[in-house]
Motif scaffolding. Structure first.
Motif, short mmCIF file in Angstrom:
data_model
loop_
_atom_site.label_atom_id
_atom_site.label_comp_id
_atom_site.label_asym_id
_atom_site.label_seq_id
_atom_site.Cartn_x
_atom_site.Cartn_y
_atom_site.Cartn_z
N UNK A 13 -0.95 -5.71 -8.53
CA UNK A 13 -1.69 -5.68 -7.27
C UNK A 13 -1.73 -7.06 -6.60
N UNK A 14 -0.80 -7.93 -7.03
CA UNK A 14 -0.67 -9.22 -6.35
C UNK A 14 0.52 -9.12 -5.39
N UNK A 15 0.23 -9.35 -4.14
CA UNK A 15 1.28 -9.17 -3.12
C UNK A 15 1.86 -10.55 -2.77
N UNK A 31 3.41 -15.37 0.28
CA UNK A 31 3.26 -14.17 1.11
C UNK A 31 2.35 -14.47 2.30
N UNK A 60 3.90 -2.48 -0.57
CA UNK A 60 3.03 -3.62 -0.88
C UNK A 60 2.18 -4.03 0.32
N UNK A 76 -6.47 -2.77 -1.17
CA UNK A 76 -6.37 -2.47 -2.61
C UNK A 76 -5.78 -3.65 -3.38
N UNK A 77 -5.25 -4.63 -2.65
CA UNK A 77 -4.62 -5.78 -3.33
C UNK A 77 -5.67 -6.60 -4.07
N UNK A 78 -5.25 -7.12 -5.21
CA UNK A 78 -6.17 -7.93 -6.02
C UNK A 78 -5.99 -9.42 -5.73
N UNK A 79 -4.77 -9.77 -5.31
CA UNK A 79 -4.50 -11.18 -5.01
C UNK A 79 -3.34 -11.25 -4.03
N UNK A 80 -3.25 -12.37 -3.36
CA UNK A 80 -2.13 -12.60 -2.44
C UNK A 80 -1.52 -13.97 -2.73
N UNK A 81 -0.20 -13.98 -2.84
CA UNK A 81 0.48 -15.25 -3.13
C UNK A 81 0.46 -16.13 -1.88
N UNK A 123 -3.93 -6.42 -18.99
CA UNK A 123 -4.82 -6.80 -17.90
C UNK A 123 -4.07 -7.66 -16.88
N UNK A 173 -0.67 -1.70 0.51
CA UNK A 173 -1.70 -2.06 -0.48
C UNK A 173 -2.58 -3.17 0.09
N UNK A 174 -1.91 -4.13 0.75
CA UNK A 174 -2.63 -5.25 1.34
C UNK A 174 -3.51 -4.77 2.50
N UNK A 196 -11.10 -4.73 -13.92
CA UNK A 196 -9.82 -4.05 -14.11
C UNK A 196 -9.97 -2.99 -15.18
N UNK A 200 -3.07 -6.98 -12.94
CA UNK A 200 -3.34 -7.93 -11.84
C UNK A 200 -2.06 -8.24 -11.08
#
Lengths: 181, 80
Positions: free
Chosen positions: A179-181, B47, B31, B39-44, A172, B34-35, B78, A176
């Protein structure tokens, strides 16, 4: 010494698992052929040598063929279970070699290993129960003593179930992270 | 997910291509796509900071909260 990746401990263990897999496969095939042969020869017990020795017990007479076939069948089923376990372990180790331990499929594979281990243990009890059932009539009292609860096996099953959950969480988190950019 | 990334609009306003932004920020085009497509799940934070620096904007210009209709789940589950 690395644990994951090519040329690591995982790689070495995968080779051992491959060898064990083929040994089990040939043994299962040999046992299957043996069942057919023994059943065919059971029409003429004297061709089986007159008596066989299973677990230190000499069996002879008309029951020789069926008992030998049943024993081989039990062995074959045990080997099939072992093949399931080793097969899944090989695939898990393949993911370890490519450096992807938290592959989502590993969760299912670990659960399958746990289930196979539990089924094998239950099968052992069933086999011991059947032996006990017929032990007295067939003079197999020496064999009827097996079938005790193996706590190590059940402990292993529980550990594998917990490990599967750990891998599910890892998969899981991997999803995640992807899909974390 | 009710969080939207307004990368499209910002790129259009700055007349910048995705490839150029990817080069400047040091994130792959894949990437960034995706953003951009949500579709992105999180962004740092790193970034986000790089994007804000190159697009000369505030995080709030890039990331917005758009609540959907009532009853719609706020977060996608998920796959297991």
């Amino acid at each position: 010494m690395r644990a994951l990746g090519p040329g690591s401990v995982s790689s070495f263990l995968k080779v051992i698992l491959d060898v064990v897999h083929w040994i089990l496969l040939f043994s299962a095939a040999a046992a299957s052929v043996g069942i057919v042969v023994v059943l065919l020869l059971s029409f003429k017990p004297e061709l089986l040598g007159g008596a066989i020795n299973i677990g230190g017990v000499h069996i002879k007479g008309a029951w020789l063929g069926p008992i030998a076939a049943a024993t081989l069948l039990a062995g074959d089923l045990y080997l099939a279970g072992a093949l399931v376990i080793v097969g899944r372990l090989r695939r898990i180790f393949q993911t370890l070699i490519i450096g992807d331990p938290f592959h989502p499929d590993n969760v299912r594979r670990l659960r399958m290993i746990g289930a196979a281990l539990a089924v094998l243990e239950l099968g052992r009890y069933a086999f011991a129960g059947v032996v006990r059932l017929f032990a007295h009539d067939l003079g197999l009292t020496k064999m009827a003593s097996g079938g005790g609860v193996n706590l190590t096996t059940w402990f292993s099953v529980l550990v594998i179930v917990v490990l599967a959950e750990v891998f599910r969480e890892g998969a899981r988190l991997r999803g995640e992270a992807e899909l974390t950019i | 997910m009710p969080i939207r990334i307004r990368l499209d609009r910002l790129l259009l306003e700055r007349r910048m291509s995705l490839t150029e932004l990817a080069d400047r920020v040091g994130v792959t085009i894949a990437n960034l796509s995706i953003l951009k497509t949500g579709k992105a799940r999180a962004i740092r934070f790193s970034t986000l900071a790089s994007l804000c620096r190159e697009l000369e904007c505030q995080p709030g210009d890039l990331v917005v909260f758009e609540p959907g209709p009532p009853g719609e789940p706020e977060e996608d589950g998920l796959e297991e």
